[in-house]
Design an enzyme around this catalytic site. Sequence first.
Site, PDB file in Angstrom:
ATOM      1  N   GLY A 230       0.844  -1.202   0.000  1.00 42.98           N
ATOM      2  CA  GLY A 230       0.000   0.000   0.000  1.00 42.98           C
ATOM      3  C   GLY A 230       0.868   1.237   0.000  1.00 42.98           C
ATOM      4  CG  LEU A 231       4.027   1.312  -2.138  1.00 44.96           C
ATOM      5  CD1 LEU A 231       4.949   1.030  -3.331  1.00 44.96           C
ATOM      6  CD2 LEU A 231       4.859   1.456  -0.866  1.00 44.96           C
TER       7      LEU A 231
ATOM      8  CG  MET B 111      -1.286   7.126   5.886  1.00 44.82           C
ATOM      9  SD  MET B 111      -0.616   7.848   7.390  1.00 44.82           S
ATOM     10  CE  MET B 111      -0.593   6.456   8.515  1.00 44.82           C
ATOM     11  N   GLY B 112       1.693   4.895   3.366  1.00 48.01           N
ATOM     12  CA  GLY B 112       2.601   3.779   3.121  1.00 48.01           C
ATOM     13  C   GLY B 112       3.973   4.271   2.668  1.00 48.01           C
TER      14      GLY B 112
ATOM     15  CB  VAL C  58      -4.462  -1.610   2.273  1.00 41.82           C
ATOM     16  CG1 VAL C  58      -3.179  -1.941   1.519  1.00 41.82           C
ATOM     17  CG2 VAL C  58      -4.840  -2.771   3.201  1.00 41.82           C
TER      18      VAL C  58
ATOM     19  CB  SER D 250      -1.881   7.297  16.199  1.00 45.44           C
ATOM     20  OG  SER D 250      -2.411   8.611  16.244  1.00 45.44           O
TER      21      SER D 250
ATOM     22  N   GLY E 158      -1.031  10.302  11.488  1.00 42.24           N
ATOM     23  CA  GLY E 158      -1.298  10.802  10.139  1.00 42.24           C
ATOM     24  C   GLY E 158      -0.081  10.645   9.249  1.00 42.24           C
TER      25      GLY E 158
ATOM     26  CE  LYS F 110      -4.721   5.223  15.410  1.00 40.27           C
ATOM     27  NZ  LYS F 110      -5.702   5.489  14.442  1.00 40.27           N
TER      28      LYS F 110
ATOM     29  CG  HIS G 111      -5.295   7.092  19.571  1.00 37.50           C
ATOM     30  ND1 HIS G 111      -5.781   7.657  18.405  1.00 37.50           N
ATOM     31  CD2 HIS G 111      -4.203   7.820  19.887  1.00 37.50           C
ATOM     32  CE1 HIS G 111      -5.017   8.660  18.041  1.00 37.50           C
ATOM     33  NE2 HIS G 111      -4.049   8.786  18.918  1.00 37.50           N
ATOM     34  CG  ASN G 112      -8.829   6.565  16.013  1.00 37.30           C
ATOM     35  OD1 ASN G 112      -7.667   6.652  16.404  1.00 37.30           O
ATOM     36  ND2 ASN G 112      -9.133   6.432  14.745  1.00 37.30           N
TER      37      ASN G 112
ATOM     38  CD  GLU H 199      -8.249  11.153  16.021  1.00 40.36           C
ATOM     39  OE1 GLU H 199      -7.204  10.476  16.133  1.00 40.36           O
ATOM     40  OE2 GLU H 199      -8.933  11.151  14.975  1.00 40.36           O
TER      41      GLU H 199
ATOM     42  CG  HIS I 236     -37.891  -6.772  35.310  1.00 41.74           C
ATOM     43  ND1 HIS I 236     -37.766  -7.844  34.462  1.00 41.74           N
ATOM     44  CD2 HIS I 236     -38.582  -5.833  34.634  1.00 41.74           C
ATOM     45  CE1 HIS I 236     -38.350  -7.560  33.305  1.00 41.74           C
ATOM     46  NE2 HIS I 236     -38.865  -6.345  33.385  1.00 41.74           N
TER      47      HIS I 236
HETATM   48  C1  6PG Z   1      -4.597   8.831  13.742  1.00 39.92           C
HETATM   49  C2  6PG Z   1      -6.042   9.105  13.353  1.00 39.92           C
HETATM   50  C3  6PG Z   1      -6.430   8.444  12.092  1.00 39.92           C
HETATM   51  C4  6PG Z   1      -7.904   8.580  11.740  1.00 39.92           C
HETATM   52  C5  6PG Z   1      -8.333   9.942  11.402  1.00 39.92           C
HETATM   53  C6  6PG Z   1      -9.726  10.060  10.797  1.00 39.92           C
HETATM   54  O1  6PG Z   1      -4.428   8.359  14.850  1.00 39.92           O
HETATM   55  O2  6PG Z   1      -3.682   9.117  12.963  1.00 39.92           O
HETATM   56  O3  6PG Z   1      -6.857   8.617  14.374  1.00 39.92           O
HETATM   57  O4  6PG Z   1      -6.108   7.086  12.227  1.00 39.92           O
HETATM   58  O5  6PG Z   1      -8.147   7.801  10.657  1.00 39.92           O
HETATM   59  O6  6PG Z   1      -8.251  10.747  12.516  1.00 39.92           O
HETATM   60  O7  6PG Z   1     -10.735   9.522  11.583  1.00 39.92           O
HETATM   61  P1  6PG Z   1     -12.261   9.885  11.280  1.00 39.92           P
HETATM   62  O8  6PG Z   1     -12.411   9.922   9.795  1.00 39.92           O
HETATM   63  O9  6PG Z   1     -13.090   8.812  11.881  1.00 39.92           O
HETATM   64  O10 6PG Z   1     -12.479  11.231  11.901  1.00 39.92           O
END
Ligand code: 6PG
Length: 465
Positions: free
Chosen positions: A12-13, A16-17, A76, A130, A132, A184, A187-188, A191, A450
Amino acid sequence: MSDQQYDFGLVGLGVMGRNFILNVADHDFSAYGLDTSDEMLSRLRSEGEGKSVDGTTQVTEFAAKLSSPRKIMLLVPAGKIVDIVIADLLPHLDEGDIIIDGGNSYFPDTDRRFTELAEKGIHFFGTGVSGGAEGARLGPSIMVGGNATHYEHVRPIFEAVSAKVGDDACVAHVGNGSSGHYVKMVHNGIEYALMQLIAEAYDMMKYGLGMTNLGISEKFAEWNEGRLQSFLIEITSEIFLKPDELTNKDLIDVISDKAKQKGTGKWISQNAMDLGTPIPAIDASVSMRAISSFKEERAKAAELYPKSQSDPTMITIEELEDAVYFGFIITFAQGMKQLAEASVKYEYGLNLENIAKIWRGGCIIRARLLETITDAYGDNSELTHLLFHDKIVTDVNDLWSSVNKVVDVALNAGISVAGLSASANYFNAFRSERLPLNLIQAQRDYFGSHTYERTDRDGHFHTEW
Ligand code: 6PG
């Protein structure tokens, strides 16, 4: 064709890749990529000129180029593509080879893949990455789940490429099975909630306190020097300075207020319900993205329900900062609690101190507060809730009156503060020895027999109401 063997393979290039593989090559490991697109491959070759990196569009060649055991990372899109790529790779792999799924895969899918691949002698690691595109290039935070012994083959590479906080690499083998993707997902969720809290602060600053975009940017920059210091506050400060290229406005003012989502936030809320673990600050942030998408209805309702004229300037910017910090604490507390519950339920064997530690750098939720959280679980690995840690108790006792005031003033002014109020309500319930849910037990017994428990004796009771 050279017969060089490469240390690391990446499928997956996309951006990110490519960034991840270049990061690997920067750290004295050779890396080989696979992508179906010739264009992605030629981009890799030009961006990686002079580095020990190359690639192919042919899976046979890809497998032949990797040293044993093969260490293959997939970057990917989550979902069916992961299964398709694994199926393509499998005929070319040998027992003992390693596949690392670095996407945001749904953790039950990871469990399934783990089991299917284990039957074929392939070691599978569901791994949260994580940070980006920039993080992938310069140092992400990496959450690895799977077999600890086989992880040793990958560890030197991941420790080299990950973000660093002092001497600590922001990567860890967090636990068994699907734990990497589970961590993760949490984490999200965190986020999502932090972003929502910051958006609410923006709303209060702009439409409550009447601040300009420049003033807002400066305020977030100032907050970023203190206890709220974090990647998300930092980028928020920068966002308000960006001019639009198409108009003479600030870019923020021409961006649609409908927020998208890819699913990880929804998954954590769904799973929290399954586990019976309350995470209302995170739930509220997922719901707010959904509400934001109902633009037409919102416009119609805005006409039907005009806002009251209460004066939101009744709060100070310091009280707002208190409220956001409180929201940050409650959000992390909910996320950590969910990790603790999941660790028991799924037998992940998570170490919360290590997780807080690797979130301190590289990832989207990196924040100064994570130093306190790391210490909290480091001081007491049995800590049942972050709100029981001494420093957090002192902070929260100082903060909550500001939070109540901000929520009160915002609601009176018709400004939605779903994340802040969910945090405040969670806190108020959590610190209430007495809740009114005895009435709910009585109601359940009334209409459904109940049964209920009593405060003065053991057993289950039913009343003919
Ligand atoms: C990370 C982010 C990432 C995530 C985006 C978009 O840790 O780099 O969590 O993995 O894909 O933040 O997430 P949403 O499209 O659900 O907002």
